[in-house]
Design a protein around this motif. Structure first.
Motif, short mmCIF file in Angstrom:
data_model
loop_
_atom_site.label_atom_id
_atom_site.label_comp_id
_atom_site.label_asym_id
_atom_site.label_seq_id
_atom_site.Cartn_x
_atom_site.Cartn_y
_atom_site.Cartn_z
N GLN A 87 0.82 -1.21 0.00
CA GLN A 87 0.00 0.00 0.00
C GLN A 87 0.85 1.26 0.00
OE1 GLN A 87 -2.59 0.28 3.40
NE2 GLN A 87 -3.29 2.35 2.89
N ALA A 90 2.52 1.74 -3.43
CA ALA A 90 1.55 2.16 -4.44
C ALA A 90 1.04 3.57 -4.20
CB ALA A 90 0.38 1.19 -4.47
N HIS A 92 2.63 6.23 -3.94
CA HIS A 92 3.36 7.22 -4.76
C HIS A 92 2.69 7.42 -6.10
CE1 HIS A 92 6.79 7.84 -2.12
NE2 HIS A 92 6.87 6.53 -1.93
N SER A 93 1.99 6.41 -6.59
CA SER A 93 1.43 6.46 -7.94
C SER A 93 -0.09 6.51 -7.95
CB SER A 93 1.89 5.24 -8.75
OG SER A 93 3.30 5.15 -8.77
N LEU A 94 -0.70 6.73 -6.80
CA LEU A 94 -2.16 6.77 -6.71
C LEU A 94 -2.60 8.02 -5.96
CD1 LEU A 94 -3.37 3.14 -5.86
CD2 LEU A 94 -3.64 4.35 -8.02
N SER A 99 -6.55 5.39 -3.48
CA SER A 99 -5.89 4.45 -2.59
C SER A 99 -6.80 4.08 -1.42
CB SER A 99 -4.58 5.05 -2.07
OG SER A 99 -3.96 4.17 -1.16
N SER A 152 -2.12 4.64 -11.81
CA SER A 152 -1.36 3.50 -12.32
C SER A 152 -2.11 2.20 -12.02
CB SER A 152 0.03 3.46 -11.67
OG SER A 152 0.69 2.27 -12.01
N ALA A 155 -0.13 0.10 -9.55
CA ALA A 155 -0.29 0.57 -8.17
C ALA A 155 -1.68 0.21 -7.63
CB ALA A 155 -0.07 2.08 -8.10
N THR A 159 -2.53 -2.18 -4.38
CA THR A 159 -3.38 -1.75 -3.27
C THR A 159 -4.53 -2.73 -3.05
OG1 THR A 159 -2.85 0.53 -3.88
CG2 THR A 159 -4.67 0.20 -2.35
#
Length: 418
Positions: A87, A90, A92-94, A99, A152, A155, A159
């Motif tokens: 989590q 991920a 960083h990209s959500l 998230s 992403s 990502a 999650t």
């Protein structure tokens, strides 16, 4: 070893709502801190500090634990630790809203896993609570607006995998609370936290460990460690001992509601219609979870009472059971004999009833000895040979007397005098 006694659904629900609030407050703080601290370092320091804090408060909690408790604590720690790492990476990209919604999907994954793994029948009331919780989560996260951030798929998949691990963690923890011998909720929590810290620390140590550089960052770390992890995991372990797995997950899925409440109260954000609608849905899901939890715990409590009553009744019946004594007792010693005068009328002799089938001597040696005495008694005057007690002896005596009177029969060769 700590033992959770009678079910207390209301206490468990309050504790699980506290867990949801503690984790909801940690979400924006963690997203802010990972910009200044590597994810692996943040997770390792957060969970190690939480585990050490609980260990300091109760130093002897890990002493004398059973092997399966160590194993279960390690498994729970690995499941939750891998989910946290996935989590955090991920994140960083959500966007935060996406998230949060993906993590909240564990409220749907939990009953599905319970149905697949444990064949647990999911009631309609539970599904209604799941649907309400998911709808409220959608309103509080996705419909409030997604930040200008590229989503992403990798990502998002990470999650959702973390959400599945959280669901498995909930089901396993609920299964451990039902085991006989008590539920060691405090040491199990310490083992989980230390396992997560060591697992993430093994990854973080490759590039060196970074620590917070400022006082505010240390305050954030203290909140994440003590409030969100130490107290949150303790409350979850004790709360799940009183509330079943799926209702527990519904209660813990109210994190977006607490995030929105914190944003309005502390950060003075505007209260919008989506917050009100989402909060109402979450409140309805919470009420359904409470009713379902009370009903399930009531059935479980009644079942345990019936089993206890059955056990006590069995013990009472076992104590009242009458043991019969075997009327046929084989006594040792020489074979008994009666006086000669008793043979005058064999029908009234006391030994006549004992001469029936099954009343004789079972020993072959005694049978041979009796036959020898009968043969030797042939030479005695009067009714000496009839002193035998058994029916076989009386028959042999009669045959010997007949052989003495009738010499023309075939028995003369066997019972002749020397």
């Amino acid at each position: 070893m700590a033992v959770v006694a009678a079910p207390r659904p209301l206490t468990g629900a309050v504790l699980l709502l506290f867990v949801s609030a503690a984790w909801g407050s940690a979400f924006p703080l963690m997203k802010d801190l990972i910009h200044r601290l590597p994810v692996e370092d943040l997770l390792a320091e957060r969970y190690l500090l939480a585990g050490v804090t609980l260990l300091v408060l109760k130093p002897g909690c890990l002493r004398g634990l059973a092997r399966h408790t160590w194993r279960n604590g390690a498994i729970l720690g690995v499941m939750f630790g891998v989910g946290q790492a996935a989590q955090a990476v991920a994140l960083h990209s959500l966007p935060s809203s996406v998230s949060g919604f993906a993590v909240g999907c564990s409220v749907v994954i939990t009953p599905i896993l319970a149905l697949i793994l444990h064949r647990t029948k999911v009631q309609r009331q539970i599904w209604a609570g799941v649907v309400l919780a998911l709808a409220g989560m959608t309103v509080l996260t996705l419909l409030r607006g997604v930040e200008q951030h590229e989503v992403s798929l990798l990502a998002l998949g990470l999650t959702l995998s973390a959400a599945a691990l959280y669901s498995g963690h909930t089901l396993l923890l609920a299964h451990l609370t039902k085991k006989a011998g008590g539920f060691p909720w405090y040491p199990l929590t310490v083992l989980q936290l230390l396992t997560i810290g060591l697992l993430t620390g093994t990854v973080a140590v490759r590039d060196g460990i970074s620590v917070p550089a400022s006082g505010p960052d240390w305050l954030i770390m203290a909140h994440l460690s003590v409030v969100s992890c130490a107290l949150g995991f303790l409350a979850r372990a004790y709360g799940q001992a009183h509330v079943p797995a799926v209702p527990s997950q519904i209660l813990m899925s109210t994190q977006p509601l607490w995030v929105a409440a914190i944003a309005v109260i502390w950060f003075h954000e505007e209260l919008t219609g989506s917050m009100v609608v989402g909060g109402a849905m979450m409140a309805g899901a919470t009420l359904l979870a409470l009713q379902t939890g009370n009903a399930a715990q009531g059935k479980e409590h009644r079942r345990r009472d019936l089993l206890a009553i059955r056990g006590r009744a069995g013990m009472v019946l076992a104590d009242l059971k009458i043991k019969r004594e075997d009327p046929l007792r084989l006594e040792g010693g020489p074979a008994p004999y009666i006086a000669k005068s008793a043979c005058a009328n064999t029908a009234v002799c006391p030994w006549h009833t004992r001469s029936l089938k099954g009343g004789g001597e079972p020993s072959l040696e005694r049978l041979i000895a009796r036959a020898t005495i009968i043969v030797q008694a042939k030479s005695l005057p009067g009714l000496g040979c009839c002193r035998s007690v058994t029916l076989l002896g009386r028959c042999l005596c009669d045959l010997m007397e007949q052989s003495g009177e009738v010499h023309t029969t075939a028995l003369h060769r066997w019972f002749r005098s020397e």
